[in-house]
Design a protein around this motif. Structure first.
Motif, PDB file in Angstrom:
ATOM      1  N   LEU B  21     -21.763  -1.436 -30.599  1.00 46.30           N
ATOM      2  CA  LEU B  21     -22.268  -2.105 -31.817  1.00 46.30           C
ATOM      3  C   LEU B  21     -21.624  -2.869 -32.980  1.00 46.30           C
ATOM      4  N   GLY B  22     -20.535  -2.650 -32.962  1.00 46.74           N
ATOM      5  CA  GLY B  22     -20.097  -3.801 -33.915  1.00 46.74           C
ATOM      6  C   GLY B  22     -20.598  -5.558 -33.399  1.00 46.74           C
ATOM      7  N   LYS B  23     -20.923  -6.165 -32.636  1.00 48.11           N
ATOM      8  CA  LYS B  23     -20.719  -7.057 -32.438  1.00 48.11           C
ATOM      9  C   LYS B  23     -22.612  -7.235 -32.081  1.00 48.11           C
ATOM     10  N   ARG B  24     -23.295  -6.488 -32.142  1.00 49.59           N
ATOM     11  CA  ARG B  24     -24.742  -6.361 -32.597  1.00 49.59           C
ATOM     12  C   ARG B  24     -25.137  -7.146 -34.262  1.00 49.59           C
ATOM     13  N   ARG B  25     -25.076  -8.393 -34.558  1.00 46.74           N
ATOM     14  CA  ARG B  25     -25.254  -8.257 -36.123  1.00 46.74           C
ATOM     15  C   ARG B  25     -26.435  -8.609 -36.452  1.00 46.74           C
ATOM     16  N   GLY B  26     -27.711  -7.609 -35.473  1.00 47.81           N
ATOM     17  CA  GLY B  26     -29.068  -7.392 -36.327  1.00 47.81           C
ATOM     18  C   GLY B  26     -29.046  -5.691 -35.806  1.00 47.81           C
ATOM     19  N   LEU B  27     -28.255  -5.061 -36.081  1.00 50.29           N
ATOM     20  CA  LEU B  27     -28.334  -3.831 -35.932  1.00 50.29           C
ATOM     21  C   LEU B  27     -26.731  -3.173 -37.751  1.00 50.29           C
ATOM     22  N   ALA B  28     -26.214  -4.347 -37.134  1.00 41.38           N
ATOM     23  CA  ALA B  28     -25.675  -4.466 -38.678  1.00 41.38           C
ATOM     24  C   ALA B  28     -26.103  -4.566 -39.276  1.00 41.38           C
ATOM     25  N   ALA B  29     -26.896  -5.631 -39.371  1.00 39.64           N
ATOM     26  CA  ALA B  29     -27.865  -6.109 -40.733  1.00 39.64           C
ATOM     27  C   ALA B  29     -28.823  -4.645 -41.249  1.00 39.64           C
ATOM     28  N   VAL B  30     -29.916  -4.260 -39.825  1.00 33.84           N
ATOM     29  CA  VAL B  30     -30.726  -3.209 -40.586  1.00 33.84           C
ATOM     30  C   VAL B  30     -30.168  -1.738 -40.934  1.00 33.84           C
ATOM     31  N   VAL B  31     -28.892  -1.821 -40.598  1.00 33.52           N
ATOM     32  CA  VAL B  31     -28.034  -0.348 -41.226  1.00 33.52           C
ATOM     33  C   VAL B  31     -27.860  -0.822 -42.511  1.00 33.52           C
ATOM     34  N   ALA B  32     -27.578  -1.656 -42.985  1.00 36.44           N
ATOM     35  CA  ALA B  32     -26.686  -2.046 -44.166  1.00 36.44           C
ATOM     36  C   ALA B  32     -28.245  -1.803 -44.597  1.00 36.44           C
ATOM     37  N   LEU B  33     -29.046  -2.807 -44.571  1.00 35.39           N
ATOM     38  CA  LEU B  33     -30.323  -3.307 -45.468  1.00 35.39           C
ATOM     39  C   LEU B  33     -30.382  -1.521 -45.562  1.00 35.39           C
ATOM     40  N   MET B  34     -31.025  -0.161 -44.894  1.00 41.22           N
ATOM     41  CA  MET B  34     -31.224   0.929 -44.757  1.00 41.22           C
ATOM     42  C   MET B  34     -30.082   1.572 -45.543  1.00 41.22           C
ATOM     43  N   THR B  35     -29.024   1.244 -45.509  1.00 44.02           N
ATOM     44  CA  THR B  35     -28.187   2.465 -46.428  1.00 44.02           C
ATOM     45  C   THR B  35     -27.663   1.632 -48.029  1.00 44.02           C
ATOM     46  N   VAL B  36     -26.175   0.845 -47.767  1.00 44.23           N
ATOM     47  CA  VAL B  36     -25.682  -0.039 -48.582  1.00 44.23           C
ATOM     48  C   VAL B  36     -26.932  -0.784 -49.457  1.00 44.23           C
ATOM     49  N   GLY B  37     -27.709  -1.596 -48.595  1.00 44.11           N
ATOM     50  CA  GLY B  37     -28.762  -2.329 -49.548  1.00 44.11           C
ATOM     51  C   GLY B  37     -30.128  -1.573 -50.525  1.00 44.11           C
ATOM     52  N   THR B  38     -30.403  -0.324 -49.587  1.00 50.57           N
ATOM     53  CA  THR B  38     -31.281   0.164 -50.571  1.00 50.57           C
ATOM     54  C   THR B  38     -30.775   0.625 -51.745  1.00 50.57           C
ATOM     55  N   VAL B  39     -29.514   0.976 -51.895  1.00 49.10           N
ATOM     56  CA  VAL B  39     -28.782   2.330 -53.553  1.00 49.10           C
ATOM     57  C   VAL B  39     -28.929   0.739 -53.986  1.00 49.10           C
ATOM     58  N   VAL B  40     -28.787  -0.280 -53.539  1.00 53.78           N
ATOM     59  CA  VAL B  40     -28.161  -1.777 -54.782  1.00 53.78           C
ATOM     60  C   VAL B  40     -29.586  -1.625 -55.221  1.00 53.78           C
ATOM     61  N   ILE B  41     -30.248  -2.268 -54.147  1.00 53.31           N
ATOM     62  CA  ILE B  41     -31.820  -2.365 -54.452  1.00 53.31           C
ATOM     63  C   ILE B  41     -32.189  -1.195 -55.905  1.00 53.31           C
ATOM     64  N   ALA B  42     -32.567   0.050 -55.072  1.00 43.97           N
ATOM     65  CA  ALA B  42     -32.933   0.987 -55.679  1.00 43.97           C
ATOM     66  C   ALA B  42     -32.406   0.777 -57.817  1.00 43.97           C
ATOM     67  N   ASN B  43     -31.572   1.054 -57.346  1.00 47.00           N
ATOM     68  CA  ASN B  43     -30.422   1.142 -58.902  1.00 47.00           C
ATOM     69  C   ASN B  43     -31.088  -0.486 -59.526  1.00 47.00           C
ATOM     70  N   THR B  44     -30.790  -1.476 -59.179  1.00 49.14           N
ATOM     71  CA  THR B  44     -30.660  -2.554 -59.720  1.00 49.14           C
ATOM     72  C   THR B  44     -31.589  -2.310 -60.651  1.00 49.14           C
TER      73      THR B  44
END
Lengths: 314, 266
Positions: B21-44
């Motif tokens: 799982l960890g070596k899939r860069r695309g997966l990491a990017a999508v999951v990060a965007l859907m979790t951390v990214g969304t919270v950061v963007i929406a809060n900002t």
């Protein structure tokens, strides 16, 4: 079925009456396979003969409908896990996670194997000539490199038995030569290699033992040397008038059949004592005989002979 | 080695699954965007809007916003869980490697079971990270609104993790049954984002709605969040009923996935 039974040698693969059906279609029919320890064994047959299905049954990837199997002396599937711990296998084609490196792919399988498999990773990469590319992603590997990585993965188990399904498919001549060298090395180390193939020539060059399979049934098996000897005597005859000679020879009671291969007449004899008489008749018919010699028996001949016999019997 | 021990996932198996799982860069990017990214963007965005016009736009923090973000993280976390579970559950099959794992003689149950801790160890740090950012934001950017208590922050965080964990396990089972990434993601998203709110809002279903896991999860939401984090009308359920519903759904999905994985022609 003609069988040269390996009664004195220990068998690493042994099946009895093994059958597999898909619906109404029987793809493996009552197979009694005997693979002695420490040999390269070819499982030879045309595409669709049931070779891969037999391998899949041996490895527990699909269940047999009938019969029994032993791998390394252990009954399968009852003691499958124990048996497969000392077996390396490539079924159909070696598959990998393309986004991982060669080394990481080996780590994935080492994690499933015993702990010692991890310690073998560097060694097998070196041995298969992959050390310099071990940290590249597998999706950048050529087919030959993937085949070698597949074999490296098998070696992680330090296997007593390697089962390779059509391992030479798609390899270039250099890759095939490398593969043959690996097989020789493995056999010298006391491992047993079972390889399935539809390439007669490759099996003859790589293996010491063979089972010829046709329409799911083993028609002959044993040491290639013995199988060649078991074939019927064949003469190669060159004359100035092939058509007349062919007609004359075909009419002789000691001749089973005559095939014109373009260069010479290949005369399969039912009775090898008739060679002198055949020569005399050709000369008496005023045919100029420029060549008359026994044909070097090949596995190909034997293969054609047994499969032809089957077709005639059907 | 006993049969049970042979069927248990070892740390090496779990590490191998995390590696995949960890070596899939695309997966990491999508999951990060859907979790951390969304919270950061929406809060900002919310906080910038509040700073530009505090009368018209409320602050990014406070209890209500915590509730809204808890819903957002759990919903998008479920989507991320579906993607991770589908990748973990069918990645070996898709690549053809499953057969090579099966021919080692290793228990297929152990191979299946190792994906449970591996997927959660991969996914939950993203979700926890997203929630941690939201927790800080809900306290720092309160404006004139009341700040959530420490207790509320902890309970809401645990609820968020529980919700995402549940959907990961559900999706993992489905993934192993259907053997397809895209079908798994589609099924879980449709269930979580469309069918669950729909079923929860049909009052005529009465007590039957309690069998919907999303409704049961809503029952665990802290009362202080009111309706901000719920996806439908509140359906009163006892804690035992909630636990029963969630355990049965999880067990059913995992058992079905394990049976399919251990019996399939590899």
């Amino acid at each position: 079925m003609t069988t040269s039974r390996a009664t004195t040698q220990e068998l690493v693969v042994e099946t009895a009456g093994l059958s597999k059906r898909f619906g109404d279609r029987t793809v493996v029919r009552k197979v009694d396979l005997e693979v002695p320890r420490g040999v390269a064994f070819g499982y030879l047959g045309p595409n669709g003969a049931g070779k891969t299905t037999l391998i899949r049954m041996l490895l527990g990837l699909t269940q047999a409908n009938e019969g029994s199997m032993n791998l390394l002396g252990l009954p399968v599937p009852a003691r499958r896990a124990e048996a497969l711990a000392r077996v390396g296998a490539i079924v159909e084609e070696p598959s990998f996670h393309g986004h991982l490196t060669g080394r990481e792919n080996l780590k994935i399988v080492a994690a499933v194997r015993e702990r010692a498999a991890f310690d073998r990773i560097d060694g097998v990469l070196e041995r298969l000539g992959l050390a310099t590319r071990a940290d590249d992603r597998v999706k950048t590997y050529s087919l030959g490199m993937r085949q070698r990585l597949g074999i490296a993965r098998c070696l992680l188990a330090d296997p007593e038995l390697l089962i390779l399904d059509e391992p030479m498919n798609g390899l270039d001549p250099a890759g095939i030569q490398d593969f043959r060298a690996f097989v020789r090395e493995f056999v010298a180390e006391g491992r047993t290699i079972v390889l399935s193939s539809h390439l007669l020539d490759e099996v003859e060059k790589t293996c010491s033992h063979v089972a010829i399979v046709d329409r799911g049934r083993i028609v002959v098996q044993g040491a290639i040397e013995k199988l060649r000897d078991g074939g019927r005597p064949t003469l190669l005859i060159q004359v100035d008038d092939s058509a007349r000679a062919r007609a004359l020879l075909s009419a002789h009671a000691a001749v089973d059949r005559v095939v014109d291969d373009g260069e010479a007449l290949r005369v399969v004899l039912a009775d090898s004592a008739a060679v002198g008489d055949l020569n005399r008749r050709l000369v008496e018919a005023h045919l100029n005989v420029t060549r008359l010699e026994p044909a070097q028996a090949s596995l190909e001949q034997r293969f054609l002979e047994v499969t032809t016999r089957l077709e005639n019997a059907a | 080695m006993s049969t049970l021990a042979h069927a248990l996932p070892t740390p090496r198996l779990v590490s191998a699954d995390i590696l995949k799982l960890g070596k899939r860069r695309g997966l990491a990017a999508v999951v990060a965007l859907m979790t951390v990214g969304t919270v950061v963007i929406a809060n900002t965005v919310i906080e910038l809007m509040h700073l530009s016009d505090s009368v018209k736009h409320g602050p990014a923090g406070g209890v209500t916003m915590l509730g809204h973000f808890a819903w957002t993280i759990s919903a998008l976390g479920a989507a991320a869980a579906a993607i991770v579970a589908a990748t973990a559950g069918s990645g070996d099959l898709d690549s053809g490697v499953y057969r090579d794992l099966a021919v080692t003689g290793r228990s297929r149950l152990a191979i299946f079971a190792s994906r449970i801790p591996a997927g959660l160890m991969y996914l939950l740090p993203f979700v926890a990270g997203a929630y941690a950012i939201e927790a800080v934001s809900s306290v720092v950017f309160t404006g004139s609104h009341p700040a959530p208590s420490s207790y509320l922050l902890v309970v809401t965080g645990l609820w968020t993790l529980l919700s995402v964990t549940f959907y990961y396990l559900l999706a993992l089972g489905i993934s192993c049954v259907v053997g397809s990434r895209s079908y798994t993601i589609g099924i879980v998203l449709a269930w979580r984002l469309a069918l669950t709110p729909l079923l929860a809002s049909i009052a005529a279903l009465g007590v039957v709605r309690e069998l919907v896991p999303g409704v049961a999860l809503d029952g665990l939401l802290p009362a202080a969040l009111h309706d901000a984090a719920r996806q439908g009308p509140r359906v009163g359920m006892s804690l035992a009923a909630i636990a029963f519903v969630l355990v049965v759904w999880t067990a059913a999905a995992l058992v079905a996935g394990a049976v399919r994985d251990t019996t399939r022609d590899a």
